[in-house]
Design a protein around this motif. Structure first.
Motif, PDB file in Angstrom:
ATOM      1  N   LEU A 100       0.860  -1.176   0.000  1.00 55.43           N
ATOM      2  CA  LEU A 100       0.000   0.000   0.000  1.00 55.43           C
ATOM      3  C   LEU A 100       0.895   1.224   0.000  1.00 55.43           C
ATOM      4  O   LEU A 100       2.062   1.172   0.408  1.00 55.43           O
ATOM      5  CB  LEU A 100      -0.924   0.016   1.225  1.00 55.43           C
ATOM      6  N   ARG A 101       0.364   2.306  -0.517  1.00 55.27           N
ATOM      7  CA  ARG A 101       1.061   3.616  -0.457  1.00 55.27           C
ATOM      8  C   ARG A 101       0.123   4.555   0.266  1.00 55.27           C
ATOM      9  O   ARG A 101      -1.069   4.600  -0.049  1.00 55.27           O
ATOM     10  CB  ARG A 101       1.313   4.223  -1.841  1.00 55.27           C
ATOM     11  N   PHE A 102       0.662   5.302   1.207  1.00 54.85           N
ATOM     12  CA  PHE A 102      -0.118   6.361   1.829  1.00 54.85           C
ATOM     13  C   PHE A 102       0.633   7.656   1.573  1.00 54.85           C
ATOM     14  O   PHE A 102       1.768   7.839   2.045  1.00 54.85           O
ATOM     15  CB  PHE A 102      -0.321   6.102   3.326  1.00 54.85           C
ATOM     16  N   ILE A 103       0.007   8.558   0.806  1.00 55.79           N
ATOM     17  CA  ILE A 103       0.737   9.724   0.311  1.00 55.79           C
ATOM     18  C   ILE A 103       0.924  10.744   1.435  1.00 55.79           C
ATOM     19  O   ILE A 103      -0.034  11.153   2.089  1.00 55.79           O
ATOM     20  CB  ILE A 103       0.025  10.371  -0.903  1.00 55.79           C
ATOM     21  N   VAL A 104       2.180  11.137   1.620  1.00 54.79           N
ATOM     22  CA  VAL A 104       2.551  11.967   2.762  1.00 54.79           C
ATOM     23  C   VAL A 104       2.793  13.424   2.358  1.00 54.79           C
ATOM     24  O   VAL A 104       2.412  14.349   3.064  1.00 54.79           O
ATOM     25  CB  VAL A 104       3.800  11.360   3.450  1.00 54.79           C
ATOM     26  N   GLN A 105       3.444  13.647   1.233  1.00 55.19           N
ATOM     27  CA  GLN A 105       3.772  15.025   0.848  1.00 55.19           C
ATOM     28  C   GLN A 105       3.969  15.159  -0.661  1.00 55.19           C
ATOM     29  O   GLN A 105       4.567  14.289  -1.298  1.00 55.19           O
ATOM     30  CB  GLN A 105       5.066  15.469   1.545  1.00 55.19           C
ATOM     31  N   GLY A 106       3.486  16.291  -1.192  1.00 54.87           N
ATOM     32  CA  GLY A 106       3.782  16.662  -2.575  1.00 54.87           C
ATOM     33  C   GLY A 106       2.724  16.213  -3.563  1.00 54.87           C
ATOM     34  O   GLY A 106       1.892  15.356  -3.278  1.00 54.87           O
ATOM     35  N   LYS A 107       2.754  16.871  -4.740  1.00 60.18           N
ATOM     36  CA  LYS A 107       1.853  16.418  -5.801  1.00 60.18           C
ATOM     37  C   LYS A 107       2.572  16.381  -7.132  1.00 60.18           C
ATOM     38  O   LYS A 107       3.690  16.889  -7.270  1.00 60.18           O
ATOM     39  CB  LYS A 107       0.582  17.259  -5.850  1.00 60.18           C
ATOM     40  N   GLY A 108       1.925  15.742  -8.090  1.00 62.80           N
ATOM     41  CA  GLY A 108       2.513  15.646  -9.425  1.00 62.80           C
ATOM     42  C   GLY A 108       3.013  14.258  -9.774  1.00 62.80           C
ATOM     43  O   GLY A 108       3.503  14.042 -10.873  1.00 62.80           O
ATOM     44  N   ALA A 109       2.876  13.310  -8.836  1.00 64.69           N
ATOM     45  CA  ALA A 109       3.323  11.940  -9.126  1.00 64.69           C
ATOM     46  C   ALA A 109       2.107  11.045  -9.372  1.00 64.69           C
ATOM     47  O   ALA A 109       0.994  11.359  -8.959  1.00 64.69           O
ATOM     48  CB  ALA A 109       4.155  11.395  -7.984  1.00 64.69           C
ATOM     49  N   TYR A 110       2.367   9.940 -10.050  1.00 62.28           N
ATOM     50  CA  TYR A 110       1.305   8.947 -10.252  1.00 62.28           C
ATOM     51  C   TYR A 110       1.869   7.578  -9.906  1.00 62.28           C
ATOM     52  O   TYR A 110       3.083   7.361  -9.865  1.00 62.28           O
ATOM     53  CB  TYR A 110       0.822   8.948 -11.712  1.00 62.28           C
ATOM     54  N   THR A 111       0.954   6.661  -9.661  1.00 60.46           N
ATOM     55  CA  THR A 111       1.343   5.258  -9.641  1.00 60.46           C
ATOM     56  C   THR A 111       0.457   4.556 -10.647  1.00 60.46           C
ATOM     57  O   THR A 111      -0.699   4.959 -10.860  1.00 60.46           O
ATOM     58  CB  THR A 111       1.249   4.668  -8.213  1.00 60.46           C
ATOM     59  N   ALA A 112       1.001   3.567 -11.312  1.00 59.48           N
ATOM     60  CA  ALA A 112       0.226   2.796 -12.289  1.00 59.48           C
ATOM     61  C   ALA A 112       0.098   1.375 -11.769  1.00 59.48           C
ATOM     62  O   ALA A 112       1.079   0.798 -11.290  1.00 59.48           O
ATOM     63  CB  ALA A 112       0.918   2.806 -13.643  1.00 59.48           C
ATOM     64  N   VAL A 113      -1.131   0.847 -11.829  1.00 56.24           N
ATOM     65  CA  VAL A 113      -1.378  -0.523 -11.372  1.00 56.24           C
ATOM     66  C   VAL A 113      -2.162  -1.245 -12.447  1.00 56.24           C
ATOM     67  O   VAL A 113      -3.250  -0.793 -12.840  1.00 56.24           O
ATOM     68  CB  VAL A 113      -2.166  -0.536 -10.034  1.00 56.24           C
ATOM     69  N   ASN A 114      -1.602  -2.334 -12.941  1.00 59.55           N
ATOM     70  CA  ASN A 114      -2.269  -3.138 -13.972  1.00 59.55           C
ATOM     71  C   ASN A 114      -2.886  -2.296 -15.087  1.00 59.55           C
ATOM     72  O   ASN A 114      -4.064  -2.450 -15.408  1.00 59.55           O
ATOM     73  CB  ASN A 114      -3.333  -4.047 -13.341  1.00 59.55           C
ATOM     74  N   GLY A 115      -2.105  -1.377 -15.639  1.00 59.75           N
ATOM     75  CA  GLY A 115      -2.536  -0.640 -16.831  1.00 59.75           C
ATOM     76  C   GLY A 115      -3.297   0.649 -16.574  1.00 59.75           C
ATOM     77  O   GLY A 115      -3.717   1.306 -17.520  1.00 59.75           O
ATOM     78  N   GLU A 116      -3.499   1.011 -15.311  1.00 60.52           N
ATOM     79  CA  GLU A 116      -4.217   2.273 -15.037  1.00 60.52           C
ATOM     80  C   GLU A 116      -3.395   3.156 -14.105  1.00 60.52           C
ATOM     81  O   GLU A 116      -2.885   2.701 -13.089  1.00 60.52           O
ATOM     82  CB  GLU A 116      -5.587   1.962 -14.405  1.00 60.52           C
ATOM     83  N   ARG A 117      -3.304   4.421 -14.481  1.00 63.07           N
ATOM     84  CA  ARG A 117      -2.578   5.371 -13.628  1.00 63.07           C
ATOM     85  C   ARG A 117      -3.527   6.068 -12.670  1.00 63.07           C
ATOM     86  O   ARG A 117      -4.700   6.249 -12.975  1.00 63.07           O
ATOM     87  CB  ARG A 117      -1.880   6.438 -14.487  1.00 63.07           C
ATOM     88  N   THR A 118      -2.995   6.458 -11.518  1.00 59.91           N
ATOM     89  CA  THR A 118      -3.760   7.323 -10.627  1.00 59.91           C
ATOM     90  C   THR A 118      -2.834   8.405 -10.098  1.00 59.91           C
ATOM     91  O   THR A 118      -1.684   8.126  -9.724  1.00 59.91           O
ATOM     92  CB  THR A 118      -4.430   6.528  -9.473  1.00 59.91           C
ATOM     93  N   THR A 119      -3.312   9.638 -10.117  1.00 61.13           N
ATOM     94  CA  THR A 119      -2.529  10.753  -9.595  1.00 61.13           C
ATOM     95  C   THR A 119      -2.602  10.720  -8.077  1.00 61.13           C
ATOM     96  O   THR A 119      -3.672  10.522  -7.514  1.00 61.13           O
ATOM     97  CB  THR A 119      -3.084  12.085 -10.144  1.00 61.13           C
TER      98      THR A 119
END
Ligand code: 1HN
Length: 349
Positions: free
Chosen positions: A111-130
Motif C-alpha cells: 500500500l502507499r499512503f501519500i505523505v507530501q507533494g503532488k505531481g506523481a502517479y502510480t500505475a497498477v495493472n494498466g491504469e494510472r492514478t494521480t
C-alpha cells in the motif's frame, strides 16, 4: 528415576543434540505464552528528522538506480529484519520531478499512503492514478506497478509516500516471487479514473462479478475519506477510545482491501483524550493532520503531521489530540481475523 536429575537431564539434552531433538518442557512456557509478548517495540519516527535524510538520498542515488528510493522504518527491536512489526514492513519513498520507478510485480502486497507533494502517479495493472496527500493506494499481490513524477498543473516537486508491505509475512511463508517489466513504465490500458468510476460509488459493473482477493479500487482519495469523517463527527457521538474511525473496504466483499493488510482512517477532535485500548494486530499509524500524543504501553510519544508510529500487538494505546487530528493506520488485522487470533479490548481508563 535417576537420582541425579539435573546431571541426567543435561546428559540427555547433550546426547539428543546430534539428532536435532530438543526437550519441549524447557521452553513450553515461552512457546505458548499466556498473552502476546511481542519482541518488537513501540516507536515513532518524526518526519522532520527523516526528511533531510530522504532528500540527501535524492542527491546520492536516482530512483532508476535504486529501483525504489526508500528509507525503511526498521523497528528498533527488530534490527536487521527491515520490518516495522513482526509481520509488516514500512518505508518512506521519495520520487523527484522527472523520475520514474520502473515497472515490476511481486507476490508481496503493498500500500502507499501519500505523505507530501503532488505531481506523481502510480500505475497498477494498466491504469494510472494521480497521488494526492492522504490518498490510500493499493498495489495488490502480483499486480504490475510503477511510479512516475511528471508534475501536474505547472507544479514540479518531490513526492513522498509511506509504503506498507507484507514482506515479513511473505518471508515467513517463503511465498516470494518477483518479475521486472519489459519497459520502465507499463503501457496505459485504461484512462485514469476508470476503476473508481466502476467500483468507487457503491456500484459495480454488471458483467464483472469476479471478486478476487483484493479491492478493485486502487486509490481511495483523501478528499472522500476526510469528508466522511467530518460529516460523522458532527452527526454522531465521538467514540471514547478511537474518536471517529472508519475502515477501508473492498466494495465487492465488505472485507479488507487486501487479504493481508487492513487500513483505517480516524479523526480525533481537538481536545480529545482517548481511553486506552489494545488489539492483537500490530499497527502502523501515519499522522495526516494535527498534533497530539500516543501513549503506547505507558510510553508517551508526541506526534505531528507526517510522523509515523508503531503500536505493537497487545500494547495499550491511548490517543490525545491538541488540534483536530487525522490518523491513517494499517495492520495485519485481516490475517489475524482469518485465523481466529484477533482480540481487542477497550479498557475503562
Ligand atoms: C516495492 O515494490 C515498492 O513498488 C516499494 O514502490 C517498496 C519494498 C520491498 C519490495 C518491493 C514500490 C518495496 C517494494
Amino acid at each position: 528415576m535417576n537420582t541425579n536429575l539435573p546431571e541426567a537431564r543435561r546428559a540427555l539434552y547433550h546426547d539428543m543434540q546430534a539428532l536435532h531433538l530438543i526437550p519441549l518442557w524447557e521452553s513450553l512456557h515461552t512457546l505458548v505464552p499466556r498473552q502476546p509478548t511481542p519482541d518488537y517495540e513501540a516507536a515513532l519516527w518524526r518526519y522532520q528528522d527523516i526528511l533531510p535524510h530522504l532528500m540527501r538520498a535524492g542527491e546520492v542515488i536516482s530512483a532508476e538506480e535504486a529501483v525504489r528510493r526508500v528509507l525503511v522504518l526498521e523497528n528498533p527491536g527488530l534490527q536487521g529484519s527491515a520490518s516495522i512489526t513482526r509481520s509488516l514492513y514500512a518505508g518512506l519513498q521519495l520520487i523527484l520531478p522527472g523520475e520514474v520507478a520502473p515497472a515490476h510485480r511481486h507476490t508481496q502486497a503493498a500500500l502507499r499512503f501519500i505523505v507530501q507533494g503532488k505531481g506523481a502517479y502510480t500505475a497498477v495493472n494498466g491504469e494510472r492514478t494521480t497521488m494526492h496527500p492522504g490518498d490510500f493506494i493499493l498495489t495488490p499481490s502480483w499486480t504490475w506497478h510503477d511510479h512516475g513524477n511528471p508534475g501536474i498543473d505547472g507544479v514540479s516537486e518531490p513526492v513522498v509516500w509511506l509504503d506498507g508491505l507484507d514482506i515479513p509475512m511473505t518471508r515467513f511463508f517463503n511465498g516470494g516471487f518477483a518479475e521486472n517489466g519489459d519497459a520502465a513504465s507499463q503501457p496505459v490500458a485504461r484512462p485514469e479514473g476508470h476503476s473508481f468510476a466502476a467500483y468507487g460509488h457503491n456500484m459495480a459493473p454488471v458483467h464483472q462479478c469476479g471478486t478476487g482477493g483484493s479491492s478493485p479500487i486502487f486509490n481511495y482519495p483523501y478528499e472522500r475519506s476526510r469528508e466522511a469523517l467530518e460529516t460523522l463527527r458532527r452527526q454522531q457521538e465521538i467514540d471514547a477510545w478511537v474518536g471517529v474511525k472508519l475502515r477501508y473496504v473492498n466494495p465487492l466483499t465488505g472485507g479488507a482491501p487486501m487479504p493481508t493488510i487492513g487500513a483505517c482512517m480516524q479523526l480525533l477532535p481537538a481536545g480529545f483524550e482517548g481511553l486506552p485500548h489494545r488489539s492483537t494486530d500490530g499497527t502502523v499509524y501515519s499522522v495526516v493532520e494535527g498534533r497530539g500524543s500516543a501513549t503506547i504501553g505507558g510510553r508517551r510519544f508526541e506526534f505531528a503531521p507526517r510522523d509515523t508510529f508503531v503500536v505493537p500487538s497487545w500494547a495499550t494505546l491511548a490517543l490525545d489530540a491538541l488540534d483536530d487530528a487525522v490518523l491513517f493506520s494499517f495492520s495485519d488485522r485481516p490475517v489475524l481475523q482469518a485465523i481466529g487470533q484477533l482480540r481487542e479490548e477497550f479498557l475503562p481508563e
